[in-house]
Design an enzyme around this catalytic site. Structure first.
Site, mmCIF file in Angstrom:
data_model
loop_
_atom_site.group_PDB
_atom_site.id
_atom_site.type_symbol
_atom_site.label_atom_id
_atom_site.label_comp_id
_atom_site.label_asym_id
_atom_site.label_seq_id
_atom_site.Cartn_x
_atom_site.Cartn_y
_atom_site.Cartn_z
ATOM 1 N N ARG A 111 0.791 -1.232 0.000
ATOM 2 C CA ARG A 111 0.000 0.000 0.000
ATOM 3 C C ARG A 111 0.829 1.292 0.000
ATOM 4 N NH1 ARG A 111 -2.342 -3.977 2.630
ATOM 5 N NH2 ARG A 111 -4.510 -4.433 2.104
ATOM 6 N N HIS A 136 -0.789 -2.556 -4.553
ATOM 7 C CA HIS A 136 -0.218 -3.464 -5.553
ATOM 8 C C HIS A 136 -0.158 -2.895 -6.975
ATOM 9 C CE1 HIS A 136 0.165 -6.389 -2.502
ATOM 10 N NE2 HIS A 136 -0.984 -7.007 -2.605
ATOM 11 N N HIS A 210 3.328 -12.901 -5.434
ATOM 12 C CA HIS A 210 2.130 -13.062 -4.596
ATOM 13 C C HIS A 210 1.534 -14.467 -4.653
ATOM 14 C CE1 HIS A 210 -1.238 -11.699 -2.252
ATOM 15 N NE2 HIS A 210 -0.861 -10.431 -2.335
ATOM 16 N N ASP A 280 -1.325 -9.821 8.389
ATOM 17 C CA ASP A 280 -1.236 -9.126 7.101
ATOM 18 C C ASP A 280 -0.287 -7.955 7.339
ATOM 19 O OD1 ASP A 280 -1.544 -8.044 4.626
ATOM 20 O OD2 ASP A 280 -3.728 -7.835 4.702
ATOM 21 N N GLU A 345 5.542 -12.470 0.926
ATOM 22 C CA GLU A 345 5.879 -11.504 -0.121
ATOM 23 C C GLU A 345 7.106 -10.685 0.303
ATOM 24 O OE1 GLU A 345 1.997 -9.357 -0.872
ATOM 25 O OE2 GLU A 345 1.373 -10.831 0.591
#
Ligand code: GLA
Length: 381
Positions: A111, A136, A210, A280, A345
């Protein structure tokens, strides 16, 4: 077979018409690579799918739409091969709706707050495609473009080169960015991704991968055991933008320095876990930036499969499939439910363009951006 490989190499290893009909090229390592048509985009651009196999029978299928890893077959402790990644059987399904299954991510992975950043005094405005933020790479990021594919001769294993030119202004980012992503299926069962990129104007770059993994290939991933090589993580606000703090993991559910089941603490009453609806977050890796090193190790007790993630990047986004909600039907009819997969990631920290205290993501003309990510598989007893 050998002759077709030599022939490919002599011709600059470019993908030939014969290969589009399905011929196999043999790599010096003993693996091979094979291309087949995979369909067309809405605009009618043909897309191919490349099957890379190493001498151990490990197989990766990668398409040049989004550079997506469509399937990845690796052995369990009894030698049983299974596909360990989520995704779809058909290109159309990826085009219709995908939560970034298996793809290359860019120009900026994760982000950027409110879709805005300032570089050299100029304010750049990006589309906000994730609540108030840009995620992304934008509406049409590198996951939704067709990359130019080339089969390369390599001694490490079968190798697929993908190239894409992101034009000045695309998705709001400055500079013509020329990106190369090279996938190699190595002899030690690693899927290696080497990124390089150059620009003709100062810009920001943060590329990642991803893939959604489930090493048991069924159910949720809560029993997978994770180690993350990080003493700190970057806590976020309620929109998943880092606050700027590098917080010690000590004494928090974010401490994965000792191998711990994903499900052991994921539902604890913790503000950060609530913001992410699970994990996350970005971890600050314990290793020098730019140097390839171990970021994480994941093991799955029932199958014995082990995934090691190696990277040159300073951070790792560990995401536990918290947005999967049973609305997507994937390969073989598997309906993907909440936390049926996890992503690892490797990246620079989210929102770095707005955090001068974070490692820089600025790329200048004359410099080459480099980033290596390896997903390496083995088994344990
Ligand atoms: C990253 C983000 C998540 C989510 C997924 C894709 O992991 O951090 O919040 O957007 O990608 O669904």
């Amino acid at each position: 077979m050998q002759s077709s490989y030599v022939w490919l190499t002599l011709l600059g290893a470019s993908l030939c018409a014969a290969c589009l009909l399905g011929c196999a090229a043999v790599a010096p390592s003993g693996g091979n690579i094979n291309a087949q048509p995979f369909g067309k985009t809405k605009e009618g651009t043909p897309v191919d799918i490349f099957t890379l196999r190493n001498k151990n029978g490990v197989e990766a299928r990668i398409c040049n739409y989004g550079g997506i890893v469509v399937s990845l077959k690796v052995p369990d402790r009894n030698g049983q091969m299974s596909d360990v990644v989520l995704g779809y059987d058909k290109l159309d399904d990826y085009i219709k709706s995908s939560p970034y299954f298996g793809c290359l991510v860019g120009r900026y992975g994760n982000r950027i707050a409110k879709g805005k950043f300032t570089l050299n005094g100029n304010v750049y405005t990006l589309a906000t495609n994730n609540g108030p933020n840009a995620l992304h790479g934008g509406i049409k990021g590198f996951d939704k473009v067709v990359w130019e594919a080339k089969v390369l001769g390599s001694h490490d294993g079968p190798t697929l080169q993908l190239r894409y030119l992101s034009k000045d202004g695309e998705e709001g980012y400055p500079g013509n960015l020329s990106v190369t992503a090279v996938y190699t299926l190595t002899e030690d069962n690693g899927l290696k991704l080497d990124y390089t990129a150059t620009t003709d104007k100062d810009t920001v770059v943060n590329l990642t991968q991803h893939t959604y993994f489930n090493l048991a290939q069924k159910g949720d991933i809560l029993n997978h055991v994770v180690m993350i090589n990080a003493d700190k993580f970057t806590p976020v606000d309620s929109t998943l933008i880092p606050t700027g703090e590098l917080r010690p993991v000590e004494g928090t559910p974010f401490d994965f320095r000792k191998p711990t089941a994903i499900g052991a603490r994921i539902n604890q009453d913790d503000e950060q876990l609530k913001f992410g609806n699970g994990y996350d977050h970005n971890w600050v890796l314990n290793k020098p930036m730019g140097q390839l090193g171990l970021a994480a190790r994941v093991s799955e007790p029932t199958t014995g499969r082990v995934l090691e993630v190696l990277t040159t990047e300073p951070g790792l986004q560990f995401y536990t499939g918290n947005f999967l909600d049973g609305t997507l039907k994937g390969k073989g009819g598997w309906v993907y439910q909440f936390r049926n997969a996890f992503c690892m990631e490797p990246q620079h920290y989210p929102d770095s363009p707005n955090h001068p205290e974070f490692p820089s993501v600025v790329l200048k003309p004359g410099k080459t951006y480099k980033n290596t990510i390896i997903y390496r598989f083995s088994t344990s007893k």
